[in-house]
Design a protein around this motif. Sequence first.
Motif, PDB file in Angstrom:
ATOM      1  N   PRO A  60       0.102  15.355  -3.980  1.00 58.75           N
ATOM      2  CA  PRO A  60       1.368  15.157  -4.689  1.00 58.75           C
ATOM      3  C   PRO A  60       2.173  13.994  -4.094  1.00 58.75           C
ATOM      4  N   GLY A  61       2.669  13.130  -4.970  1.00 55.24           N
ATOM      5  CA  GLY A  61       3.502  12.005  -4.562  1.00 55.24           C
ATOM      6  C   GLY A  61       2.751  10.720  -4.269  1.00 55.24           C
ATOM      7  N   GLN A  62       1.437  10.761  -4.136  1.00 50.43           N
ATOM      8  CA  GLN A  62       0.701   9.521  -3.893  1.00 50.43           C
ATOM      9  C   GLN A  62       0.771   8.654  -5.146  1.00 50.43           C
ATOM     10  N   GLN A  63       1.062   7.377  -4.960  1.00 57.25           N
ATOM     11  CA  GLN A  63       1.215   6.424  -6.057  1.00 57.25           C
ATOM     12  C   GLN A  63      -0.073   5.637  -6.265  1.00 57.25           C
ATOM     13  N   VAL A  64      -0.494   5.526  -7.515  1.00 60.48           N
ATOM     14  CA  VAL A  64      -1.647   4.702  -7.879  1.00 60.48           C
ATOM     15  C   VAL A  64      -1.092   3.474  -8.593  1.00 60.48           C
ATOM     16  N   THR A  65      -1.397   2.281  -8.074  1.00 63.08           N
ATOM     17  CA  THR A  65      -0.900   1.039  -8.662  1.00 63.08           C
ATOM     18  C   THR A  65      -2.075   0.108  -8.970  1.00 63.08           C
ATOM     19  N   THR A  66      -1.813  -0.838  -9.860  1.00 64.07           N
ATOM     20  CA  THR A  66      -2.850  -1.775 -10.282  1.00 64.07           C
ATOM     21  C   THR A  66      -2.334  -3.206 -10.213  1.00 64.07           C
ATOM     22  N   THR A  67      -3.244  -4.146 -10.038  1.00 72.95           N
ATOM     23  CA  THR A  67      -2.901  -5.567 -10.116  1.00 72.95           C
ATOM     24  C   THR A  67      -4.048  -6.310 -10.792  1.00 72.95           C
ATOM     25  N   VAL A  68      -3.700  -7.400 -11.465  1.00 70.15           N
ATOM     26  CA  VAL A  68      -4.689  -8.339 -11.991  1.00 70.15           C
ATOM     27  C   VAL A  68      -4.237  -9.716 -11.543  1.00 70.15           C
ATOM     28  N   THR A  69      -5.124 -10.462 -10.902  1.00 67.16           N
ATOM     29  CA  THR A  69      -4.782 -11.805 -10.428  1.00 67.16           C
ATOM     30  C   THR A  69      -5.825 -12.797 -10.921  1.00 67.16           C
ATOM     31  N   GLN A  70      -5.404 -14.045 -10.967  1.00 62.88           N
ATOM     32  CA  GLN A  70      -6.264 -15.144 -11.385  1.00 62.88           C
ATOM     33  C   GLN A  70      -6.209 -16.181 -10.278  1.00 62.88           C
ATOM     34  N   ASN A  71      -7.359 -16.728  -9.840  1.00 65.27           N
ATOM     35  CA  ASN A  71      -7.349 -17.580  -8.658  1.00 65.27           C
ATOM     36  C   ASN A  71      -6.992 -19.039  -8.918  1.00 65.27           C
ATOM     37  N   THR A  72      -7.043 -19.515 -10.174  1.00 65.15           N
ATOM     38  CA  THR A  72      -6.664 -20.905 -10.448  1.00 65.15           C
ATOM     39  C   THR A  72      -6.026 -21.001 -11.821  1.00 65.15           C
ATOM     40  N   GLY A  73      -5.430 -22.131 -12.071  1.00 62.92           N
ATOM     41  CA  GLY A  73      -4.865 -22.384 -13.394  1.00 62.92           C
ATOM     42  C   GLY A  73      -3.550 -21.669 -13.624  1.00 62.92           C
ATOM     43  N   SER A  74      -3.048 -21.819 -14.832  1.00 63.33           N
ATOM     44  CA  SER A  74      -1.764 -21.201 -15.151  1.00 63.33           C
ATOM     45  C   SER A  74      -1.950 -19.705 -15.374  1.00 63.33           C
ATOM     46  N   ILE A  75      -0.884 -18.959 -15.173  1.00 66.25           N
ATOM     47  CA  ILE A  75      -0.927 -17.520 -15.371  1.00 66.25           C
ATOM     48  C   ILE A  75      -1.186 -17.228 -16.841  1.00 66.25           C
ATOM     49  N   GLN A  76      -2.110 -16.353 -17.101  1.00 66.14           N
ATOM     50  CA  GLN A  76      -2.481 -15.991 -18.460  1.00 66.14           C
ATOM     51  C   GLN A  76      -1.740 -14.724 -18.879  1.00 66.14           C
ATOM     52  N   THR A  77      -1.559 -14.554 -20.166  1.00 70.83           N
ATOM     53  CA  THR A  77      -0.966 -13.332 -20.687  1.00 70.83           C
ATOM     54  C   THR A  77      -2.042 -12.259 -20.732  1.00 70.83           C
ATOM     55  N   ILE A  78      -1.770 -11.143 -20.102  1.00 71.42           N
ATOM     56  CA  ILE A  78      -2.722 -10.041 -20.052  1.00 71.42           C
ATOM     57  C   ILE A  78      -2.276  -9.002 -21.063  1.00 71.42           C
ATOM     58  N   SER A  79      -3.187  -8.551 -21.898  1.00 72.26           N
ATOM     59  CA  SER A  79      -2.809  -7.583 -22.925  1.00 72.26           C
ATOM     60  C   SER A  79      -3.458  -6.237 -22.662  1.00 72.26           C
ATOM     61  N   GLY A  80      -2.745  -5.210 -23.050  1.00 72.57           N
ATOM     62  CA  GLY A  80      -3.266  -3.860 -22.991  1.00 72.57           C
ATOM     63  C   GLY A  80      -3.572  -3.315 -21.622  1.00 72.57           C
ATOM     64  N   PRO A  81      -2.819  -3.691 -20.560  1.00 69.54           N
ATOM     65  CA  PRO A  81      -3.127  -3.063 -19.275  1.00 69.54           C
ATOM     66  C   PRO A  81      -2.884  -1.556 -19.391  1.00 69.54           C
ATOM     67  N   ARG A  82      -3.842  -0.796 -18.914  1.00 64.97           N
ATOM     68  CA  ARG A  82      -3.735   0.655 -19.064  1.00 64.97           C
ATOM     69  C   ARG A  82      -4.342   1.348 -17.851  1.00 64.97           C
ATOM     70  N   LEU A  83      -3.577   2.246 -17.260  1.00 62.57           N
ATOM     71  CA  LEU A  83      -4.052   3.076 -16.160  1.00 62.57           C
ATOM     72  C   LEU A  83      -3.998   4.511 -16.643  1.00 62.57           C
ATOM     73  N   VAL A  84      -5.124   5.216 -16.482  1.00 62.98           N
ATOM     74  CA  VAL A  84      -5.195   6.616 -16.874  1.00 62.98           C
ATOM     75  C   VAL A  84      -5.686   7.423 -15.692  1.00 62.98           C
ATOM     76  N   LEU A  85      -5.022   8.542 -15.393  1.00 68.14           N
ATOM     77  CA  LEU A  85      -5.458   9.473 -14.364  1.00 68.14           C
ATOM     78  C   LEU A  85      -5.882  10.780 -15.027  1.00 68.14           C
ATOM     79  N   TYR A  86      -7.103  11.182 -14.787  1.00 66.92           N
ATOM     80  CA  TYR A  86      -7.596  12.460 -15.287  1.00 66.92           C
ATOM     81  C   TYR A  86      -7.915  13.340 -14.076  1.00 66.92           C
ATOM     82  N   LYS A  87      -7.371  14.546 -14.031  1.00 63.66           N
ATOM     83  CA  LYS A  87      -7.727  15.472 -12.963  1.00 63.66           C
ATOM     84  C   LYS A  87      -9.055  16.115 -13.326  1.00 63.66           C
TER      85      LYS A  87
END
Length: 89
Positions: A60-87
Amino acid sequence: SATTSGTYLAHFSARVPDVTSRVEASLKISGVDYGRVLHQGNSPAQPRLVICSLVPNLFPGQQVTTTVTQNTGSIQTISGPRLVLYKVA
């Protein structure tokens, strides 16, 4: 975040537009890196669906976080980021 202790399936996905550079998606639990996936871009550029999954034991209380990074070029628009937790147990 987890509301009860147990084993979970954490599944993260995001669609990244046409890129020729490397794209990285990661999952962290309470700030600690637990899962990472890399996609090396192609030339010509192609869209990417980045998916990162893991099966952690959470408390209980542990946080799950996500990141998406790109190593070169301009930042791109990312669509539909989705995190799902199923017990699962």
